[in-house]
Write a protein that holds these residues in place. Sequence first.
Motif, short mmCIF file in Angstrom:
data_model
loop_
_atom_site.label_atom_id
_atom_site.label_comp_id
_atom_site.label_asym_id
_atom_site.label_seq_id
_atom_site.Cartn_x
_atom_site.Cartn_y
_atom_site.Cartn_z
N LYS A 43 3.02 -3.56 -7.34
CA LYS A 43 2.41 -2.23 -7.43
C LYS A 43 3.36 -1.13 -6.93
N THR A 44 3.92 -1.33 -5.74
CA THR A 44 4.79 -0.31 -5.16
C THR A 44 6.05 -0.12 -6.00
N ILE A 47 5.25 2.25 -8.94
CA ILE A 47 5.16 3.68 -8.65
C ILE A 47 6.48 4.24 -8.14
N TYR A 81 3.61 12.59 -4.40
CA TYR A 81 3.70 11.17 -4.04
C TYR A 81 3.42 11.02 -2.55
N GLN A 84 2.84 4.58 1.31
CA GLN A 84 1.96 3.78 2.16
C GLN A 84 2.23 4.06 3.64
N ASP A 160 0.10 5.39 -2.74
CA ASP A 160 0.36 3.97 -2.51
C ASP A 160 -0.45 3.51 -1.30
N GLU A 161 -1.50 2.73 -1.55
CA GLU A 161 -2.37 2.20 -0.48
C GLU A 161 -2.80 3.32 0.48
N THR A 191 -2.75 2.91 -5.86
CA THR A 191 -2.58 1.47 -5.72
C THR A 191 -3.39 1.00 -4.52
#
Length: 339
Positions: A43-44, A47, A81, A84, A160-161, A191
């Motif tokens: 996932k990471t 992105i 963006y 995480q 991201d998370e 994500t």
Amino acid sequence: MTNAIVIESLKKSYGAVEAVKDISFTVQQGEIFGLLGPNGAGKTTIIRCLCTLAKPDSGRLEVGGISVLDAPKAARRRLGYVAQEVALDKMLTGRELLELQAALYHLPKPQGKERIEQLLTLLDLQEYCDRKTGTYSGGIRKRLDLAAGLLHQPTVLVLDEPTVGLDIESRVIVWDFLRQLKAAGTTVLITSHYLEEIDALADRLVIIDQGKVIAQGTSTELKNRLGGDRVTLRIREFSPFPEAQQAETMLQGLPFVEEIIINTAQGNSLNLIVTPGSNPLSKIEKTLETVNLPIFSLAQSRPSLDDVYLAATGKTLMDAELAAAGSRDLKAEKKQQMK
């Protein structure tokens, strides 16, 4: 509808490790779109390639019709963006950090000041904005990070998370804010490995496993494709495999049982797909009593996203998380031994 994001045949490797093997999906303008999968699924990496932080080996990526590979600066102007890991200068106040971020975005001072005040209000940060960020809780830090990612008013926000490690109250605040962004027309790509988060927020989603898309659609569509209800059965807390096989043999002949999967990662539990409305639990108990197989736990539910993942991979999302964590621990141990 207009596509805000296009990802087509994306591949990315790190040495011999294929992080993303062949990923394709589109995100429509104004929707919340989820990437669901365990840690290590890719996932990471997806992105990071989309946000121009990593160069893909091959594939096509577009944001608002602009090629990420051919015009990265133009693509970045449309993107916000939020990573995480939250990285804030602990010596700055929240307001000072946002002012610095506005300067990096080359926002005129009056416009930057107005935008900062808007975001502080929207994210309920007025009480904290003049304190140093080193005093912030995890939830406040994440909300400030969201504000920083939105200063330049991007049309697409990539997260991201976004709620990993947050308490329930902070997660709810973030969820509500993302719904407000969607209502205002912002496209959100998120994500997560939290099933309930994607289920609650995403208009559509893809499920990623080992660098591949294993399912995509709306949450309702994916669950409805599975058909019947789910029954989870454990003979003992950690059932011996022969007993699980014996139970499988006994239950396969029952007319309401459509499919049985032995989940070896969770103490040889049995996952059954049963006909809806068949009242299976008492019938399963009676069947196993005839061969003296004790029941440790027995539960029935409608299909979930975890069932979608189980049907596609033979393991639950939690199993995949545990396997990934074990792999990371093993690698860390080997590195330590080599020192």
